[in-house]
Design a protein around this motif. Sequence first.
Motif: not given
Length: 245
Positions: A218, A189, A178, A176
Amino acid sequence: MNSAQTEQPIVPERRPQFHSFIVVLLLLTALGVVYIPRFLPSPTNDTPSSDAGFTYIVDIDYWRRTQREVQVQANTRFDLETDLNQVPLQIGTWTGQEKPETNREVEILLEPEQYIRRLYRRDDGHYMWLSLIGGRSSQPFHPPDICYDADGWQYSMGSHGFELSGGGEIYSLWLDASKKVVETETVDRHVVSYFYIFPDPERALGDGIVLFKLTSNRIGTIDESLIVHEDFVRQFFLETKGQRQ
């Protein structure tokens, strides 16, 4: 004596019953061809058919076995004995288009035997980047977090199990990530999930390895994003055949 009285009756010659034997043998052979195969097991074939699916080993690491290693059945081929371009562009509710890698430095750095890069879109608008990288050495393979880290992304990592329609799970590592875009003062993201595919349990480099990597934006939380990844994975992988320890 009258010759007619001494003439012996004509007895038909008794020829061997060879002709009848041949006829019977041919009939029995014909019956065998028709009925015997019904009672014999089907012949095995080292190359699985598309109806039976294709069996692979999947793991979250390529250089050592982990407890996440499973044997999985796929509905298309993911090995270097075939052209990975044959992986379907239309599958389920996803439609893909070719997006070849344009950065020559990536090709030079990785030197993959095969490199497929596609953009898939689902009917509801969600998109998914699919990268398939295949090679017979360790050079084409490195964890995606190395690239994200080098490019200034902030990220967290973990593992996740994708449940398959026929039963069992494929595990992937997820990222994950960013990054703030200074020009637009926005934040990009990315959610990445990936695993490695081996053609057989031996996992020999010379037999080839394929990296299956997904990248999306995301979508809500990380769990909600991985649900979309799971839907994509389930289009290609049907069920697991048991976890290998």
